[in-house]
Design a protein around this motif. Structure first.
Motif, PDB file in Angstrom:
ATOM      1  N   LYS A  54       0.802  -0.931   0.119  1.00 25.15           N
ATOM      2  CA  LYS A  54       0.108   0.003  -0.083  1.00 25.15           C
ATOM      3  C   LYS A  54       0.852   1.265  -0.035  1.00 25.15           C
ATOM      4  N   LYS A  97       0.586   4.971   1.494  1.00 24.94           N
ATOM      5  CA  LYS A  97       0.043   5.913   2.424  1.00 24.94           C
ATOM      6  C   LYS A  97       0.409   7.397   2.193  1.00 24.94           C
ATOM      7  N   LEU A 156       0.997  11.164   3.450  1.00 23.30           N
ATOM      8  CA  LEU A 156       0.951  11.698   4.978  1.00 23.30           C
ATOM      9  C   LEU A 156       0.785  13.252   4.621  1.00 23.30           C
ATOM     10  N   ARG A 183       4.877  10.317   0.960  1.00 19.76           N
ATOM     11  CA  ARG A 183       4.440   9.172   0.665  1.00 19.76           C
ATOM     12  C   ARG A 183       5.094   7.787   1.191  1.00 19.76           C
ATOM     13  N   LEU A 195       4.114   0.810   2.242  1.00 18.28           N
ATOM     14  CA  LEU A 195       4.006  -0.104   3.234  1.00 18.28           C
ATOM     15  C   LEU A 195       3.956  -1.556   2.799  1.00 18.28           C
TER      16      LEU A 195
END
Length: 172
Positions: free
Chosen positions: A144, A146, A148, A157, A160
């Motif tokens: 993934k 994510k 921020l 970025r 994960l």
């Protein structure tokens, strides 16, 4: 990804002064141990992972390891992900200084209206989702990205990558 770790290890050839890592992450560490290993990532990270493997017996517990890299330059992000795949550990990387060293993606970036940094992050995430990533450790990865808040960091970025047994279908 994990909250029950007993210790964190910083692998960095530079001697970080004034306990900067502890100041930044101390709240999250609580009473957990923070240890420094002043060594190049290429040798230090595998040595730490081998040590975990030795202490806990084989690869069974490596899926409980999380490698974290904040503001890792593109070549370091690549190396961290490659080493993590080799050992089959979870990894979270916040890349920075992304460049298209092959000039293969500049036109696509421009034509799609997507910044080169974002294109390189997507490609990096795609590497972790490939058919062969983690194969030597008999794992594959759920990946993934994510995003921020830019108020936290302009390189906002986070990629994960969570392990799962090879062949297991993700339910996430």
């Amino acid at each position: 990804m994990m909250t029950d770790a007993r210790e964190a290890v910083v692998v960095d050839p530079a001697c970080i002064g004034n306990n900067g890592v502890l100041k930044a992450w101390g709240h999250f560490l609580g009473k957990k141990k923070l240890r420094y290993r002043y060594e190049c990532l290429r040798t230090g990270l595998p040595a730490e992972l081998n040590q975990v493997r030795e202490i806990y017996g084989g690869t069974a517990n490596l899926n409980r390891v999380l490698v974290v890299a904040c503001h890792a330059c593109q070549h370091l992000s690549d190396e961290i992900l490659a080493i993590s795949c080799e050992y089959g550990v979870n990894v979270a990387v916040m890349p920075c200084c992304q460049k298209d060293t092959t000039n293969s993606w500049k036109a696509a970036s421009k034509n799609l209206g997507i910044g080169m940094d974002k294109v390189m992050d997507l490609l990096l995430a795609g590497k972790m989702m490939s058919w062969t990533s983690g194969a030597t450790a008999n794992v594959s990865y759920d990946v993934k990205i994510k995003v921020l808040s830019k108020s936290i960091t302009p390189q906002n970025r986070l990629i994960l990558c969570q392990t799962k047994p090879r062949g297991e279908v993700s339910t996430k």
